[in-house]
Design a protein around this motif. Structure first.
Motif, PDB file in Angstrom:
ATOM      1  N   PRO A 128       0.813  -1.228   0.000  1.00 12.54           N
ATOM      2  CA  PRO A 128       0.000   0.000   0.000  1.00 12.54           C
ATOM      3  C   PRO A 128       0.839   1.267   0.000  1.00 12.54           C
ATOM      4  CG  PRO A 128       0.034  -1.016   2.169  1.00 12.54           C
ATOM      5  CD  PRO A 128       0.736  -1.965   1.264  1.00 12.54           C
ATOM      6  N   PHE A 129       0.398   2.226  -0.822  1.00  9.26           N
ATOM      7  CA  PHE A 129       1.015   3.547  -0.917  1.00  9.26           C
ATOM      8  C   PHE A 129       0.011   4.593  -0.440  1.00  9.26           C
ATOM      9  CE2 PHE A 129       4.784   3.475  -4.062  1.00  9.26           C
ATOM     10  CZ  PHE A 129       5.160   2.197  -3.693  1.00  9.26           C
ATOM     11  N   LEU A 130       0.494   5.580   0.311  1.00 16.50           N
ATOM     12  CA  LEU A 130      -0.331   6.694   0.787  1.00 16.50           C
ATOM     13  C   LEU A 130      -0.511   7.746  -0.304  1.00 16.50           C
ATOM     14  CD1 LEU A 130       1.194   7.335   4.317  1.00 16.50           C
ATOM     15  CD2 LEU A 130      -1.261   7.176   3.883  1.00 16.50           C
ATOM     16  N   SER A 131      -1.720   8.183  -0.541  1.00 12.29           N
ATOM     17  CA  SER A 131      -1.944   9.197  -1.572  1.00 12.29           C
ATOM     18  C   SER A 131      -2.904  10.304  -1.156  1.00 12.29           C
ATOM     19  CB  SER A 131      -2.482   8.555  -2.853  1.00 12.29           C
ATOM     20  OG  SER A 131      -3.779   8.014  -2.644  1.00 12.29           O
ATOM     21  N   GLY A 132      -3.622  10.145  -0.039  1.00  7.90           N
ATOM     22  CA  GLY A 132      -4.706  11.066   0.302  1.00  7.90           C
ATOM     23  C   GLY A 132      -4.257  12.341   0.980  1.00  7.90           C
ATOM     24  N   PHE A 133      -3.528  13.183   0.258  1.00  8.22           N
ATOM     25  CA  PHE A 133      -3.097  14.467   0.810  1.00  8.22           C
ATOM     26  C   PHE A 133      -3.015  15.492  -0.307  1.00  8.22           C
ATOM     27  CE2 PHE A 133       0.674  12.081  -0.399  1.00  8.22           C
ATOM     28  CZ  PHE A 133       1.460  13.015  -1.062  1.00  8.22           C
ATOM     29  N   ASN A 134      -3.064  16.758   0.088  1.00  9.39           N
ATOM     30  CA  ASN A 134      -2.989  17.866  -0.860  1.00  9.39           C
ATOM     31  C   ASN A 134      -1.519  18.230  -1.083  1.00  9.39           C
ATOM     32  OD1 ASN A 134      -2.982  20.364  -2.160  1.00  9.39           O
ATOM     33  ND2 ASN A 134      -4.726  21.155  -1.021  1.00  9.39           N
ATOM     34  N   PRO A 135      -0.970  18.005  -2.270  1.00  9.04           N
ATOM     35  CA  PRO A 135       0.459  18.245  -2.497  1.00  9.04           C
ATOM     36  C   PRO A 135       0.842  19.718  -2.595  1.00  9.04           C
ATOM     37  CG  PRO A 135      -0.584  17.484  -4.520  1.00  9.04           C
ATOM     38  CD  PRO A 135      -1.620  17.389  -3.447  1.00  9.04           C
ATOM     39  N   THR A 136      -0.123  20.626  -2.391  1.00 10.22           N
ATOM     40  CA  THR A 136       0.208  22.051  -2.310  1.00 10.22           C
ATOM     41  C   THR A 136       0.121  22.577  -0.875  1.00 10.22           C
ATOM     42  OG1 THR A 136      -2.058  22.882  -2.630  1.00 10.22           O
ATOM     43  CG2 THR A 136      -0.784  22.359  -4.621  1.00 10.22           C
ATOM     44  N   ASP A 137      -0.153  21.696   0.076  1.00 13.96           N
ATOM     45  CA  ASP A 137      -0.344  22.099   1.472  1.00 13.96           C
ATOM     46  C   ASP A 137       0.928  21.794   2.263  1.00 13.96           C
ATOM     47  OD1 ASP A 137      -1.144  22.622   4.040  1.00 13.96           O
ATOM     48  OD2 ASP A 137      -2.857  21.248   4.021  1.00 13.96           O
ATOM     49  N   LEU A 138       1.516  22.809   2.871  1.00 12.46           N
ATOM     50  CA  LEU A 138       2.714  22.603   3.674  1.00 12.46           C
ATOM     51  C   LEU A 138       2.444  21.709   4.881  1.00 12.46           C
ATOM     52  CD1 LEU A 138       4.305  26.191   3.617  1.00 12.46           C
ATOM     53  CD2 LEU A 138       4.815  24.239   2.138  1.00 12.46           C
ATOM     54  N   ASN A 139       1.178  21.545   5.237  1.00 11.71           N
ATOM     55  CA  ASN A 139       0.802  20.631   6.324  1.00 11.71           C
ATOM     56  C   ASN A 139       0.777  19.171   5.879  1.00 11.71           C
ATOM     57  OD1 ASN A 139       0.224  22.536   8.469  1.00 11.71           O
ATOM     58  ND2 ASN A 139      -1.602  23.120   7.306  1.00 11.71           N
ATOM     59  N   ALA A 140       0.874  18.910   4.590  1.00  5.27           N
ATOM     60  CA  ALA A 140       0.724  17.548   4.083  1.00  5.27           C
ATOM     61  C   ALA A 140       1.708  16.587   4.729  1.00  5.27           C
ATOM     62  CB  ALA A 140       0.887  17.535   2.566  1.00  5.27           C
ATOM     63  N   VAL A 141       2.924  17.034   4.944  1.00  5.90           N
ATOM     64  CA  VAL A 141       3.941  16.157   5.524  1.00  5.90           C
ATOM     65  C   VAL A 141       3.542  15.697   6.924  1.00  5.90           C
ATOM     66  CG1 VAL A 141       5.341  18.053   6.476  1.00  5.90           C
ATOM     67  CG2 VAL A 141       6.424  15.876   5.866  1.00  5.90           C
ATOM     68  N   ASP A 142       2.875  16.568   7.681  1.00  6.55           N
ATOM     69  CA  ASP A 142       2.434  16.187   9.025  1.00  6.55           C
ATOM     70  C   ASP A 142       1.317  15.154   8.959  1.00  6.55           C
ATOM     71  OD1 ASP A 142       4.207  18.044  10.316  1.00  6.55           O
ATOM     72  OD2 ASP A 142       2.827  19.642   9.721  1.00  6.55           O
TER      73      ASP A 142
END
Length: 336
Positions: free
Chosen positions: A118-132
């Motif tokens: 499984p790979f994680l994909s459910g995040f907004n790649p323009t959001d600096l919070n995405a890494v958290d």
């Protein structure tokens, strides 16, 4: 029945055979390096159909991801859209897609769970919070997630329909994600078109090169070698083999995923493997892999993977085995 709810719940109660494919069943047992468990409406045929399709296709292992965006059903639409291009309503980032994937896998017998990566994909790649958000997901299910992606950037019509800021490979939010991926030895499956639908030149090359250069410890899998159905249909893309070869030479952290759009590149018009691509794969035998890129519907998996067979047959057998299965598995954190 609402499949977006029914499919994951069905997977929780499935009882399926626990035997995996034997090596001798096929000259080239396959690993599918890009499979989306759900489509753009977060619906799926479910795990039972996926496992059956994998067995028919001689696919022993599958990268499994969700769909990072979901299509909005506007109140003014005459009917529910079935695809992201179905009407002019937007798509938006959908974090719950990862939970759908996780529950589907966790509902399987242990031996069958091992076949999925499984790979994680459910995040907004323009959001600096995405890494958290990604770090939190990794903590909630330790040792479960084996990669990040498909990260959707520069995806022609899909990008145009995406709400908010448009993602790109060299966005600062993505640099943060790349560094986290390197820390956990997670490969990143990155979709970033090399050009637009109207420009037959590497319009977005700078964005990709910045991502690769500034993150040398991150493993990048370049989805479809920078192509999409739209760019392939409207451009000749004659520049791509030379460009891909140079990128592989310059960046040892780059790997190429060949999928159904890439078939337009690796085969000549008469259907024979393109010697330029065969030569390149032979020169970089550890840097290519195959993926179906199916989205929530799995009946076509056997044919999709079988379409790669003439290209694999044009390679020396040790190289073909690497491309067919080994290269993808070697990039996973448990094998590095």
């Amino acid at each position: 029945m609402n499949r977006s709810l029914a499919a994951p719940l069905l997977a929780l109660s499935l009882s399926v055979p626990t035997t995996c494919l034997a090596e001798e069943d096929s000259p080239y047992p396959l690993a599918d390096a890009e499979m989306h468990y759900v489509n753009f409406m977060q619906e799926s045929d479910g795990m039972e159909k996926l496992l059956n399709a994998m067995d028919q296709a001689d696919v022993t292992d599958t990268m499994l991801t969700g769909m990072a965006v979901t299509k909005k059903w506007k109140e003014t639409a005459p009917e529910r859209p079935r695809y992201y291009q179905g009407d002019d309503s937007p798509v938006y980032w959908y974090a719950a897609t990862d939970e759908l994937v996780a529950r589907a896998i966790e509902g399987l017998p242990k031996e069958q769970q091992k076949r999925f990566h499984p790979f994680l994909s459910g995040f907004n790649p323009t959001d600096l919070n995405a890494v958290d958000h990604i770090d939190r997901m990794l903590q909630w299910r330790p040792a479960f997630w084996q990669g990040i992606g498909e990260v959707l950037t520069r995806h022609d019509d899909l990008t145009a329909l995406t709400e908010g800021e448009k993602p790109r490979a060299n966005h600062e939010a993505m640099h943060r994600v790349y560094r986290l991926a390197a820390k956990h030895h997670l490969p990143v499956l990155l979709h970033t078109n090399i050009t637009s639908a109207r420009e037959d030149r590497p319009l977005y090359l700078k964005e990709l090169k910045e991502a690769l250069t500034q993150n040398p410890n991150t493993t990048f899998i370049w989805a479809h070698a920078g192509t999409s159905s739209t760019t392939i249909r409207r451009n000749d893309m004659d520049f791509l083999p030379t460009l891909v070869k140079q990128l592989l030479k310059d960046h040892n952290n780059l790997y190429i995923l060949l999928s159904w759009t890439a078939e337009e590149l690796i085969y000549k018009k008469e259907g024979t493997p393109d010697p330029a691509w065969v030569k390149m794969v032979k020169h970089y035998p550890d840097r290519f892999m195959l993926g179906s890129d199916l989205v929530g519907r799995f009946d076509s998996l056997p044919k999709t993977m079988d379409d790669f067979q003439p290209f694999l047959d044009a390679l020396p057998e040790p190289v073909a085995r690497k491309v067919a299965r080994e290269n993808f598995l070697d990039l996973l954190p448990r094998n590095r």
